[in-house]
Design a protein around this motif. Structure first.
Motif, PDB file in Angstrom:
ATOM      1  N   UNK B 235       0.837  -1.204   0.000  1.00  0.00           N
ATOM      2  CA  UNK B 235       0.000   0.000   0.000  1.00  0.00           C
ATOM      3  C   UNK B 235       0.871   1.253   0.000  1.00  0.00           C
ATOM      4  N   UNK B 238       2.391   2.047  -3.390  1.00  0.00           N
ATOM      5  CA  UNK B 238       1.419   2.649  -4.311  1.00  0.00           C
ATOM      6  C   UNK B 238       1.138   4.094  -3.921  1.00  0.00           C
ATOM      7  N   UNK B 259       3.889  -2.351 -14.511  1.00  0.00           N
ATOM      8  CA  UNK B 259       2.447  -2.613 -14.394  1.00  0.00           C
ATOM      9  C   UNK B 259       2.142  -4.088 -14.654  1.00  0.00           C
ATOM     10  N   UNK B 260       2.831  -4.676 -15.628  1.00  0.00           N
ATOM     11  CA  UNK B 260       2.655  -6.115 -15.855  1.00  0.00           C
ATOM     12  C   UNK B 260       3.002  -6.875 -14.576  1.00  0.00           C
ATOM     13  N   UNK B 262       2.889  -5.740 -11.419  1.00  0.00           N
ATOM     14  CA  UNK B 262       1.890  -5.523 -10.368  1.00  0.00           C
ATOM     15  C   UNK B 262       0.672  -6.431 -10.588  1.00  0.00           C
ATOM     16  N   UNK B 263       0.238  -6.538 -11.845  1.00  0.00           N
ATOM     17  CA  UNK B 263      -0.889  -7.441 -12.124  1.00  0.00           C
ATOM     18  C   UNK B 263      -0.502  -8.899 -11.867  1.00  0.00           C
ATOM     19  N   UNK B 266      -0.522  -9.773  -8.162  1.00  0.00           N
ATOM     20  CA  UNK B 266      -1.891  -9.986  -7.654  1.00  0.00           C
ATOM     21  C   UNK B 266      -2.406 -11.361  -8.040  1.00  0.00           C
ATOM     22  N   UNK B 270      -3.540 -14.538  -5.671  1.00  0.00           N
ATOM     23  CA  UNK B 270      -4.821 -15.243  -5.806  1.00  0.00           C
ATOM     24  C   UNK B 270      -4.601 -16.746  -5.986  1.00  0.00           C
TER      25      UNK B 270
END
Lengths: 327, 327
Positions: B235, B238, B259-260, B262-263, B266, B270
């Motif tokens: 957090x 970011x 960005x790739x 960060x995705x 995530x 999961x």
């Protein structure tokens, strides 16, 4: 009652709508400013039918059920209540663009549904009131009632939260070159996202900054100063995405292509092309530039950003009734 | 006087240092917490020499001039003043990693220079005071004086802005898998960037949030709760990048690969891999995870993110003198 058809166009927000002071009424945390665009069109026909037991909805010829249907039904309930009618309706809607890809289709959809719905149900409402009802369907739909450059005043109440024109489409040849990076559906739609704005520790900072940015965009529009409005719009887009990515859960709408585009736009500006970027609640880039620069911006975007699609929008007209037949 | 050699290691901030209350003294707007890492090492030898007319500096065998030399000279001036010495020095520094690629080389550089410099000049200073002098060279260098998990207290004065250990390296097997996406030099270094923090309308929101995040990271370290500290660290990263990208000028350190990543992180979470991302003032991702998960995080990063380099860091030791010879 009549069968009525209306057209409405999407809009690109120069100052964004993000976060709500009243989620039930779609009252926003801040005012916002947009340009209605000419090429993202929804055309909706509403036909009251005494034989129907419930409203029906088709989108691009496909009968809808579940959430999309329920949302349209709730909106028709509002229109019926205001119109003093009890008639269920057959609604057929056509879009010229992919839904839910961050191209703000709900704005044109609810603007068209509101205009066609009130006409079909026989209610006479002022343009201002029309914007407040469109807002109840989808906040940004308020802005699509008008053409050209539009401000939606946050307002503390239903009646005071309306959209009004700042300048007609002919006033300023601003283009919105949409660089479509993904036509996929979003994981978190903007309706849900609004509820997360206030979970970001940065939201209050954006809300406090917006009045100054609104003033810059208004001035930029008034004086046809694309540099001024472009800088403010770009700053606001980054502020909104900063709030999104720091909310809980974190909303990271950007893809690698979005970041590549942001860097490219900076480089193009350094090279003398006056273009600014804004980004809605999705990965797509909207390139804001003068109409005369739009072909070059589109050419560079096509060469350097490998978009799934490109769409060069000029300022567009407001929502309007295109057919109403007594029956 | 002696010829002295010190080693220091870089650190990865779990709660970042961004923005200054006093740029002259490198007093930060907030406290910060880091882990000193084991594989990003600077080894620096300081040799006072009465025949020198000015300090000299070599980095990885290359004689330096201009800004890097001037910055080292200013730091040696501070050490000389404290040590009561007037001797110019020959400084030779070796890094195990690329400078200025967001791998925080200035932290290990100024920590090593401070420890070697004071030893060479014959000054006895406490570890706490050592951190304050390292801070004057480069803010985050204060943290690299200590090993393991370290908090740099913001402090309102030079003396009160020091770093102290929270837990030794052996306390928690947190790893920092550095995914190097670019070894290029940054356009805006973090020294300049700090001055821009307060131009962001979002900075005050981050500053107000940091105390709660510091508390979560402290607790996460104390209770060996990587999930807790990872969430807070992510957090905060970011929040810092949100502030950076909304400052004037806007600092967009991210690349498409960031960005790739960060995705991807995530998605990996999961899928059950407990890994969090943090990002310094650069494009590189730092994957925070338990040591037992580091090989899998590194494997996925290598397969999916096409990194220029990968470096799996465990907690590392503090700065230390490795050789001191009277001459």
């Amino acid at each position: 009652m009549t069968k009525a058809t209306a057209e409405a166009r999407a809009n690109i927000a120069l100052i964004k709508y993000w976060g709500q002071s009243d989620p039930r009424l779609n009252l926003p945390l801040t005012s916002s400013i947009s340009m209605t665009v000419d090429k993202l069109v929804t055309r909706t026909t509403v036909e009251p039918d005494a034989s129907l037991k419930a409203d029906t909805l088709s989108i691009n010829g496909v009968a809808q059920a579940g959430a999309p249907l329920a949302r349209a039904q709730r909106h028709l309930d509002r229109l019926r209540q205001r119109a003093g009618s009890a008639a269920f309706c057959r609604v057929a809607s056509e879009n010229t663009f992919a839904a839910s890809a961050g191209l703000a289709s709900s704005a044109s959809a609810f603007a068209a549904l509101t205009v066609a719905g009130f006409a079909a149900l026989g209610a006479k409402v002022s343009e201002r009131e029309m914007t407040t009802f469109a807002r109840l369907g989808s906040g940004s739909a308020a802005r699509s009632i008008h053409g050209g450059f539009v401000e939606w005043r946050a307002g503390p109440t239903h009646e005071a939260s309306y959209a009004e024109p700042l300048a007609p489409a002919s006033h300023l040849d601003l283009h919105d070159v949409v660089v479509v990076l993904s036509e996929g559906e979003k994981k978190v739609g903007s309706s849900e996202g609004h509820g997360l704005a206030e979970t970001s520790p940065l939201n209050a900072g954006r809300v406090a900054r917006v009045p100054a940015l609104l003033a810059e965009v208004r001035e930029g529009i008034l004086h046809r100063d694309i540099k001024k409005l472009g800088r403010a719009a770009q700053e606001d887009a980054l502020l909104m995405h900063a709030v999104m990515m720091t909310s809980t859960p974190s909303l990271l709408y950007w893809t690698p292509g979005t970041v590549a585009g942001l860097h490219a736009v900076r480089r193009w500006r350094e090279e003398g092309l006056m273009v600014y970027a804004t980004i809605d609640a999705g990965p797509n880039l909207h390139l804001l530039c003068a109409g005369r620069d739009a072909p070059e911006a589109a050419r560079r975007a096509r060469e350097e950003l490998a978009p799934a699609a490109l769409l060069d929008n000029a300022p567009g007209e407001g929502a309007r009734l295109v057919a109403a037949h007594l029956f």
